[in-house]
Design an enzyme around this catalytic site. Structure first.
Site, PDB file in Angstrom:
ATOM      1  N   HIS A  34     -16.905   8.500  20.954  1.00 43.45           N
ATOM      2  CA  HIS A  34     -17.282   6.940  21.175  1.00 43.45           C
ATOM      3  C   HIS A  34     -17.143   6.491  22.700  1.00 43.45           C
ATOM      4  O   HIS A  34     -16.626   7.564  23.330  1.00 43.45           O
ATOM      5  CB  HIS A  34     -16.344   6.109  20.104  1.00 43.45           C
ATOM      6  CG  HIS A  34     -16.855   6.020  18.740  1.00 43.45           C
ATOM      7  ND1 HIS A  34     -17.963   5.444  18.508  1.00 43.45           N
ATOM      8  CD2 HIS A  34     -16.316   6.326  17.492  1.00 43.45           C
ATOM      9  CE1 HIS A  34     -18.260   5.311  17.269  1.00 43.45           C
ATOM     10  NE2 HIS A  34     -17.125   5.877  16.550  1.00 43.45           N
ATOM     11  N   ASP A  76     -21.118   2.550  26.332  1.00 45.90           N
ATOM     12  CA  ASP A  76     -22.026   2.284  25.480  1.00 45.90           C
ATOM     13  C   ASP A  76     -23.271   1.272  26.191  1.00 45.90           C
ATOM     14  O   ASP A  76     -24.307   1.644  25.953  1.00 45.90           O
ATOM     15  CB  ASP A  76     -21.674   1.501  24.079  1.00 45.90           C
ATOM     16  CG  ASP A  76     -20.960   2.277  23.159  1.00 45.90           C
ATOM     17  OD1 ASP A  76     -20.865   3.521  23.157  1.00 45.90           O
ATOM     18  OD2 ASP A  76     -20.358   1.679  22.150  1.00 45.90           O
TER      19      ASP A  76
END
Length: 388
Positions: free
Chosen positions: A131, A161
């Site tokens: 992540h 992200d």
């Protein structure tokens, strides 16, 4: 379907995922593209519930089961009519499902096939889960955050992200779209990896490091909190003020408004920075955040209050520009950037899974969607898709 914006007429297929893929597709929708999100039956999310997932605004949705031949064929039919396809699976998953770039480009040689992952399509970690925080950790970017002592600070998922991932995918897609539209141009695969994009963001810092102008440790440099006139300070009411008075004219104005220009230690002597920071901190601690905001209002001292997410939309400048909008009962950022000839806007709220099957089948001329797709009967699942 969005009718305005510089990407009006561009068709995008988004294979549902989490994080940067949906944000990239939202950005394309904000710019006017017709984005069809292919949701999975019972597909889950790490974000908000479907009615509140702003990253799905201005999109339409169909639910397709890619484990069924009819679902695969429906996706390929959409890809055949699309300009862009975006997927965020681990490397090889799209190929195993039958919707990988080779088969899609055979059906549509001008298709831009955007692949969004954390590690990229190749390399020793390509098949590993991860992540945002893990990806930015190995790029050096995370290691620059936080105080000199203690651990680095997680910057939500904005740096990896979205900045290093989604926006680089958008850049790649737009560049590949232009190439595909040139005489003799063709479609291609865009491999957008968060580790690549985040590393790219550190270009200036790497240059400063090579030149000896950056120390490879936290809170020791001009832009990482090491400099007393580039950082944040607590106020008497528990708030904070951000100071970015780097250039001398701005610094002199900062000192004047702060009221310590006569007794403050010299700014150009790093050996005095500790004492200077203490003097600035003591002064800020003498008034509330609002009092300091009022005092610095209208000055070129490069000082602003640190606002919360709920306070930000009410900031006078952001409110005057309409930086935030309220759509469908949800306060959210307006599309950015802005265009003089092709203005953008939010055309609809978050797409509910499977809510647009019939109209997509009609508008994209894919009759098989009505048989292969259906409204999602299960709603969001508690099991999210695999980490990128």
């Amino acid at each position: 379907m969005t009718a305005a914006g510089p990407l009006a007429g561009v068709r995008v297929v988004e294979l549902a995922g989490i994080g940067p893929g949906p944000f990239a597709a939202m950005t394309l929708a904000d710019l006017g593209a017709d984005v069809v999100r292919v949701d999975r039956p019972g597909g889950g999310s790490l974000a908000a519930s479907p009615p509140h997932d702003v990253t799905n605004r201005s999109k339409r949705s169909v639910v397709l089961d890619l484990k069924q031949p009819s679902g695969v064929e429906a996706v390929l039919s959409l890809a055949e009519r699309a300009d862009v396809l975006i997927e965020g699976f681990r490397p090889g998953v799209a190929e195993r499902l039958g919707v990988g770039p080779e088969v899609c480009l055979v059906r549509n040689p001008r298709l831009v096939y955007g692949r969004m992952t954390g590690w990229g399509q190749e390399g020793p970690l390509a098949q590993r889960a991860g992540h945002d925080l893990v990806y930015i950790a190995v790029t050096g970017a995370l290691g620059m955050t936080g105080a000199a002592e203690g651990p680095p600070v997680a910057p939500a998922n904005l740096l990896g992200d979205y900045a290093g991932g989604a926006l680089y995918l958008v850049i790649g897609v737009l560049a590949a779209l232009r190439h595909a539209g040139l005489p003799g141009g063709a479609g291609q695969v865009v491999d957008a990896a968060i580790v690549d994009g985040t590393s790219h963001l550190t270009a200036m810092i790497q240059g400063m490091l090579a030149a000896g102008g950056w120390q490879d440790r936290r809170a020791a440099n001009l832009l990482d909190g090491g400099c007393p006139f580039y950082g944040t300070y607590a106020t008497s009411d528990g708030g904070f003020m951000a100071v970015g008075a780097l250039e001398r004219p701005f610094y002199e104005e900062f000192m004047r408004v702060l009221g310590i220009e006569e007794e403050a230690p010299l700014r150009d002597d790093p050996a005095s920075w500790g004492a200077l920071r203490e003097a600035i901190a003591a002064r800020f601690a003498s008034r509330t955040r609002q009092e300091w905001t009022d005092l610095f209002q209208g000055s070129d001292a490069c000082v602003a209050p640190v606002l919360s997410l709920t306070e930000a939309p009410e900031h006078p400048h952001l409110a005057a520009r309409g930086t935030f909008i309220r759509y469908g009962g949800i306060t959210q950022p307006a599309p950015a950037p802005r265009f003089s000839a092709t203005p953008t806007g939010v055309s609809s709220g978050p797409a509910r899974p499977g809510a647009h099957t019939a109209e997509i089948a009609r508008d994209w001329d894919v009759p098989s969607l009505t048989a292969a797709g259906a409204a999602d009967p299960g709603g969001p699942s508690s099991v999210p898709p695999s980490a990128r």
